[in-house]
Design a protein around this motif. Structure first.
Motif, PDB file in Angstrom:
ATOM      1  N   LEU A  54       0.832  -1.206   0.000  1.00  9.61           N
ATOM      2  CA  LEU A  54       0.000   0.000   0.000  1.00  9.61           C
ATOM      3  C   LEU A  54       0.871   1.262   0.000  1.00  9.61           C
ATOM      4  CD1 LEU A  54      -2.959   0.799  -0.004  1.00  9.61           C
ATOM      5  CD2 LEU A  54      -2.872   0.838   2.478  1.00  9.61           C
ATOM      6  N   ILE A  55       1.907   1.260   0.792  1.00  8.34           N
ATOM      7  CA  ILE A  55       2.836   2.394   0.831  1.00  8.34           C
ATOM      8  C   ILE A  55       3.533   2.540  -0.519  1.00  8.34           C
ATOM      9  CG2 ILE A  55       4.987   3.246   1.846  1.00  8.34           C
ATOM     10  CD1 ILE A  55       3.981   1.934   4.514  1.00  8.34           C
ATOM     11  N   ALA A  56       3.981   1.429  -1.081  1.00  6.13           N
ATOM     12  CA  ALA A  56       4.660   1.473  -2.382  1.00  6.13           C
ATOM     13  C   ALA A  56       3.736   1.996  -3.473  1.00  6.13           C
ATOM     14  CB  ALA A  56       5.179   0.081  -2.749  1.00  6.13           C
ATOM     15  N   SER A  57       2.470   1.587  -3.452  1.00  9.32           N
ATOM     16  CA  SER A  57       1.548   2.046  -4.499  1.00  9.32           C
ATOM     17  C   SER A  57       1.350   3.557  -4.418  1.00  9.32           C
ATOM     18  CB  SER A  57       0.209   1.312  -4.411  1.00  9.32           C
ATOM     19  OG  SER A  57      -0.511   1.681  -3.259  1.00  9.32           O
ATOM     20  N   ALA A  58       1.222   4.099  -3.229  1.00  8.22           N
ATOM     21  CA  ALA A  58       1.036   5.545  -3.079  1.00  8.22           C
ATOM     22  C   ALA A  58       2.275   6.305  -3.531  1.00  8.22           C
ATOM     23  CB  ALA A  58       0.711   5.883  -1.628  1.00  8.22           C
ATOM     24  N   LEU A  59       3.448   5.821  -3.162  1.00  8.73           N
ATOM     25  CA  LEU A  59       4.682   6.502  -3.541  1.00  8.73           C
ATOM     26  C   LEU A  59       4.952   6.403  -5.041  1.00  8.73           C
ATOM     27  CD1 LEU A  59       6.922   5.538  -0.511  1.00  8.73           C
ATOM     28  CD2 LEU A  59       6.156   7.831  -1.125  1.00  8.73           C
ATOM     29  N   LEU A  60       4.613   5.275  -5.651  1.00  4.39           N
ATOM     30  CA  LEU A  60       4.872   5.107  -7.079  1.00  4.39           C
ATOM     31  C   LEU A  60       4.020   6.015  -7.949  1.00  4.39           C
ATOM     32  CD1 LEU A  60       5.349   1.247  -7.276  1.00  4.39           C
ATOM     33  CD2 LEU A  60       7.061   2.975  -7.815  1.00  4.39           C
ATOM     34  N   PRO A 135      12.881   5.939  -1.657  1.00  6.81           N
ATOM     35  CA  PRO A 135      13.711   6.659  -2.632  1.00  6.81           C
ATOM     36  C   PRO A 135      13.244   6.444  -4.076  1.00  6.81           C
ATOM     37  CG  PRO A 135      14.932   4.812  -1.705  1.00  6.81           C
ATOM     38  CD  PRO A 135      13.658   4.952  -0.915  1.00  6.81           C
ATOM     39  N   LEU A 136      12.693   5.290  -4.355  1.00  6.53           N
ATOM     40  CA  LEU A 136      12.187   5.048  -5.711  1.00  6.53           C
ATOM     41  C   LEU A 136      10.998   5.965  -6.012  1.00  6.53           C
ATOM     42  CD1 LEU A 136      12.283   3.391  -8.325  1.00  6.53           C
ATOM     43  CD2 LEU A 136      10.768   1.747  -7.223  1.00  6.53           C
ATOM     44  N   GLY A 137      10.046   6.022  -5.116  1.00  2.00           N
ATOM     45  CA  GLY A 137       8.863   6.859  -5.320  1.00  2.00           C
ATOM     46  C   GLY A 137       9.201   8.337  -5.384  1.00  2.00           C
ATOM     47  N   PHE A 138      10.002   8.817  -4.434  1.00  2.00           N
ATOM     48  CA  PHE A 138      10.366  10.229  -4.438  1.00  2.00           C
ATOM     49  C   PHE A 138      11.306  10.561  -5.599  1.00  2.00           C
ATOM     50  CE2 PHE A 138       8.972  10.137   0.058  1.00  2.00           C
ATOM     51  CZ  PHE A 138       8.084  11.208  -0.003  1.00  2.00           C
ATOM     52  N   LEU A 140      11.185   9.114  -8.579  1.00  2.00           N
ATOM     53  CA  LEU A 140      10.312   9.214  -9.749  1.00  2.00           C
ATOM     54  C   LEU A 140       9.511  10.512  -9.723  1.00  2.00           C
ATOM     55  CD1 LEU A 140       9.123   5.512  -9.994  1.00  2.00           C
ATOM     56  CD2 LEU A 140      10.444   6.762 -11.715  1.00  2.00           C
ATOM     57  N   LEU A 141       9.093  10.932  -8.541  1.00  2.00           N
ATOM     58  CA  LEU A 141       8.410  12.221  -8.415  1.00  2.00           C
ATOM     59  C   LEU A 141       9.351  13.340  -8.852  1.00  2.00           C
ATOM     60  CD1 LEU A 141       6.160  14.174  -7.473  1.00  2.00           C
ATOM     61  CD2 LEU A 141       7.101  13.954  -5.156  1.00  2.00           C
ATOM     62  N   ALA A 142      10.588  13.331  -8.360  1.00  2.00           N
ATOM     63  CA  ALA A 142      11.560  14.367  -8.729  1.00  2.00           C
ATOM     64  C   ALA A 142      11.802  14.376 -10.236  1.00  2.00           C
ATOM     65  CB  ALA A 142      12.879  14.150  -7.986  1.00  2.00           C
ATOM     66  N   LEU A 143      11.919  13.202 -10.835  1.00  2.00           N
ATOM     67  CA  LEU A 143      12.138  13.112 -12.273  1.00  2.00           C
ATOM     68  C   LEU A 143      10.963  13.710 -13.042  1.00  2.00           C
ATOM     69  CD1 LEU A 143      13.787  12.094 -14.703  1.00  2.00           C
ATOM     70  CD2 LEU A 143      12.608   9.892 -14.437  1.00  2.00           C
ATOM     71  N   GLN A 144       9.756  13.387 -12.631  1.00  2.00           N
ATOM     72  CA  GLN A 144       8.580  13.903 -13.327  1.00  2.00           C
ATOM     73  C   GLN A 144       8.421  15.410 -13.105  1.00  2.00           C
ATOM     74  OE1 GLN A 144       6.138  10.724 -11.697  1.00  2.00           O
ATOM     75  NE2 GLN A 144       5.541  10.164 -13.763  1.00  2.00           N
ATOM     76  N   VAL A 145       8.748  15.897 -11.929  1.00  2.00           N
ATOM     77  CA  VAL A 145       8.704  17.337 -11.663  1.00  2.00           C
ATOM     78  C   VAL A 145       9.744  18.047 -12.519  1.00  2.00           C
ATOM     79  CG1 VAL A 145       9.184  19.101  -9.900  1.00  2.00           C
ATOM     80  CG2 VAL A 145       7.756  17.131  -9.338  1.00  2.00           C
ATOM     81  N   LEU A 146      10.941  17.484 -12.603  1.00  2.00           N
ATOM     82  CA  LEU A 146      12.011  18.071 -13.402  1.00  2.00           C
ATOM     83  C   LEU A 146      11.633  18.133 -14.879  1.00  2.00           C
ATOM     84  CD1 LEU A 146      14.917  19.170 -13.299  1.00  2.00           C
ATOM     85  CD2 LEU A 146      15.703  16.831 -13.698  1.00  2.00           C
ATOM     86  N   ILE A 147      11.090  17.057 -15.400  1.00  2.00           N
ATOM     87  CA  ILE A 147      10.679  17.021 -16.806  1.00  2.00           C
ATOM     88  C   ILE A 147       9.541  18.000 -17.060  1.00  2.00           C
ATOM     89  CG2 ILE A 147       9.621  15.588 -18.603  1.00  2.00           C
ATOM     90  CD1 ILE A 147      11.133  13.196 -17.353  1.00  2.00           C
TER      91      ILE A 147
END
Length: 169
Positions: A54-60, A135-138, A140-147
């Motif tokens: 559940l935590i992984a799904s929210a972060l992903l 770190p994977l979820g955050f 990916l968030l950073a990558l998408q924010v950067l793009i």
């Protein structure tokens, strides 16, 4: 545009992975309920697996939710400012989001590695494995924010007047 294609692809991948983690959670909870009523007790690992998935799904899916503007935020000020002030606010929001996502990626990475000597009670695996969702979820968030860049986020649910004002500015 390449940026939009890349964001769409990343969104689909992360949402698919988050959906898979959510599906595993659902199956695991159903399995736990059935075994609890049929056998008399659920396996000890069942609750732990559900919690980690559940935590992984929210972060992903966090990055895709942010890019699509579907996270909870108040955009009233953003819609009411003039063009220059709005650009400054969007740049500030973008930098703040990117900075927090990168900081949480770094902190999550170090935390996940620091708990590697410990094993989880139910699954008996290194705690680093489920903690890598941070770190994977955050990341990916950073990558998408950067793009995405410091451009306006979509505003689902905004009425037509706000959308027309936004298009005019």
């Amino acid at each position: 545009m390449f940026r939009d294609t890349l964001l769409t692809l990343l969104g689909r991948v992360t949402t698919g992975l988050g959906g898979l983690a959510l599906l595993i959670t659902l199956i695991d909870i159903l399995y736990g309920v059935v075994t609890r009523y049929v056998v008399g007790q659920a396996p000890i690992w069942s609750d732990e697996l559900a919690r980690y998935c559940l935590i992984a799904s929210a972060l992903l899916i966090a990055g895709n939710v942010w890019v699509r503007g579907e996270h909870m935020r108040v955009a009233l000020l953003e819609r009411r400012l003039g063009v220059t002030a709005r650009r400054v606010l969007l740049g500030y929001q973008w930098l703040l989001t990117l900075g927090l996502a990168l900081a949480m990626t770094w902190w999550g990475w170090h935390y996940a590695l620091s708990v590697g000597y410990f094993t989880s009670q139910g699954l008996g695996i290194s705690r680093t494995i489920p903690m890598m969702a941070m770190p994977l979820g955050f990341g990916l968030l950073a990558l998408q924010v950067l793009i995405h860049g410091p451009t306006p986020l979509p505003q689902p649910g905004a009425d037509d007047t706000d959308a027309a004002e936004e298009a005019a500015s």
